[in-house]
Structures are given as structure tokens and as C-alpha cells.
Design an enzyme around this catalytic site. Structure first.
Site, PDB file in Angstrom:
ATOM      1  N   ASP A 125       0.836  -1.200   0.000  1.00  0.00           N
ATOM      2  CA  ASP A 125       0.000   0.000   0.000  1.00  0.00           C
ATOM      3  C   ASP A 125       0.874   1.256   0.000  1.00  0.00           C
ATOM      4  O   ASP A 125       2.027   1.207   0.425  1.00  0.00           O
ATOM      5  CB  ASP A 125      -0.852   0.083   1.277  1.00  0.00           C
ATOM      6  CG  ASP A 125      -1.701  -1.136   1.481  1.00  0.00           C
ATOM      7  OD1 ASP A 125      -2.037  -1.789   0.493  1.00  0.00           O
ATOM      8  OD2 ASP A 125      -2.013  -1.422   2.654  1.00  0.00           O
TER       9      ASP A 125
HETATM   10  N1  URA Z   1      -1.132  -5.880   3.961  1.00  0.00           N
HETATM   11  C1  URA Z   1      -1.553  -4.602   4.009  1.00  0.00           C
HETATM   12  O1  URA Z   1      -2.553  -4.309   4.660  1.00  0.00           O
HETATM   13  N2  URA Z   1      -0.875  -3.678   3.333  1.00  0.00           N
HETATM   14  C2  URA Z   1       0.233  -3.953   2.604  1.00  0.00           C
HETATM   15  O2  URA Z   1       0.808  -3.071   2.001  1.00  0.00           O
HETATM   16  C3  URA Z   1       0.660  -5.287   2.578  1.00  0.00           C
HETATM   17  C4  URA Z   1      -0.030  -6.221   3.260  1.00  0.00           C
END
Ligand code: URA
Length: 238
Positions: free
Chosen positions: A104
């Protein structure tokens, strides 16, 4: 057949703009003849392309590790946001690298890129179970019931089924989470489902790989030995 300038890029000579003056200087030959025009089509299977007299090997399999900073989206392009591709050095930008899975925008840490489509699919397949370890700072504290809920495979509020995962409390409001898949916002959503809102998330490990001191925002190429180890890691959950 492919363009000579693309072949030179894929061979690691440099980016398109770096390759241009090299061609202009007459340093590149195709079957012994100096070619200055990058648009010329070559057949690397049948022709020999040399730089300064040394033959080039063409496309090499590349795997690159990045320590992703927050604030960049994992995408090859985006109209509004800065992408992780912008953090790649220019000589790697023309190598057809694609991010392996997704972190993310707010998540930091280990992100791989490869130009090998087969390897990419194997690494993101939940069937291959490559374990990914995340460090999370969060509200509350993980209890034994939370650990058991993660281990038994959680079903999120929207019906998303998660594979069994490992939750390990390492301090007040700090946990390590190991998952073998990469569903949308998975770790944040799993933690939230147990009442632990995540304020910071960092991927620290993927299969056998760790960041191992790689500074935030920096990249490094994996060696062939590391790539083979990664491929061999069909990840049994710890
Ligand atoms: N899980 C998440 O919530 N965000 C990420 O970036 C990777 C795994």
C-alpha cells in the site's frame, strides 16, 4: 526481431537515452557492421551484437529488491500519485521490471521487482505460499484468541477468506504478522477485524529475503544464487 536500442537496454548497457550516444559514437556492431541507428531491427538469436567488440547477451533475468518508503503507490503508472517505478535508477527503468505483488501507499519495506513473468506469477501465487513477514504497530495488544483466529484462517467482514496466518506479539502494540498471500490491505484488515487498528506497517521478509540493512528508498539487484533460493522457497509457514 526487436529494435537495437531495446536490445541494448535489455542487455544492461543503459537506459534508452544513455544508449543513444553510445550508438552515435559507433561503439555498437551487428555482425561486425557499425550501426548507429537504434531503430534498426535485430534478431539476437541469429545475429551477434557487440559493444566495444564484446558480444552482448540480450535480456537477462533480473530481480531487484527495494526498501519502499511510504508515499509511493505500487503501480507501473498512475495519473495522480508517485509510483515505486520512480524510485528505480534510470538504467533499470527500461528493463521491463514489474512489481511483485503490492505494498500500500502507506506501507514501507521489502518490495521485489522482476522482468521474469513466470517468476512473478509463482511468487504471488497463494498456492506457492511464499511467506511474507510484516511488522505492525497497532492499537491494543494481540491476545491468545487473536493468535488463534489468525491461525485458523480468518473470514473478513466482506466475506474475504484468508489463509491461515501467524500473529506474534512482540511488545505492547507491536506484532509480527506472517501471511502467504497478498489480498487488498490484507494485514491491516485482518488486524482491524480483531480490533487492532494498524498505524504503521513494514514488510520485513519475503521468503528467504530480508532487507538486511538496505536503506529506505534504495534498491539492489539480487544475485543468481539469491534468485534460485527465492524460487526454491515454496514457503512452509513457520
Ligand atoms: N497488507 C496490508 O494491509 N498492506 C500492505 O501493504 C501489505 C499487506
Amino acid at each position: 526481431m526487436e529494435r537495437l536500442d531495446k536490445f541494448l537496454c535489455d542487455s544492461g548497457v543503459g537506459s534508452r537515452s544513455q544508449v543513444k550516444p553510445i550508438l552515435k559514437a559507433g561503439r555498437v556492431t551487428v555482425d561486425g557492421i557499425v550501426i548507429r541507428d537504434g531503430a534498426v531491427k535485430v534478431d539476437p538469436g541469429k545475429q551477434t551484437v557487440c559493444l566495444d567488440g564484446s558480444p552482448l547477451g540480450g535480456k537477462q533475468r533480473l530481480v531487484v529488491m527495494m526498501n519502499k518508503p511510504e508515499g509511493f503507490v505500487t503501480a507501473t503508472e498512475d495519473r495522480e500519485e508517485r509510483t515505486v517505478m520512480e524510485l528505480l535508477p534510470s538504467e533499470l527503468r527500461c528493463q521491463d521490471l514489474k512489481p511483485v505483488g503490492r505494498l500500500d501507499k502507506a506501507t514501507e519495506g521489502l518490495l521485489l521487482f522482476t522482468n521474469d513473468g513466470d517468476l512473478l506469477h509463482r511468487l504471488i501465487s497463494p498456492k506457492k505460499e511464499v511467506p511474507k513477514v510484516y511488522y505492525a504497530r497497532h492499537e491494543g495488544a494481540a491476545t491468545q484468541e487473536d493468535v488463534e483466529a489468525f491461525a485458523s484462517g480468518m473470514v473478513l467482514r466482506d466475506g474475504t477468506k484468508c489463509l491461515p496466518a501467524v500473529l506474534e506479539a512482540i511488545g505492547p502494540g507491536e506484532s509480527l504478522v506472517t501471511v502467504c498471500e497478498g489480498k487488498y490491505h490484507q494485514v491491516r484488515r485482518m488486524m482491524a477485524a480483531r480490533g487492532m487498528h494498524v498505524s504503521y506497517l513494514e514488510r520485513r521478509k519475503e521468503g528467504p529475503l530480508t532487507l538486511d540493512g538496505l536503506p529506505r528508498g534504495q534498491v539492489r539487484m539480487l544475485s543468481e544464487a539469491e534468485i534460485q533460493e527465492l524460487e526454491g522457497n515454496t514457503g512452509n509457514m513457520p
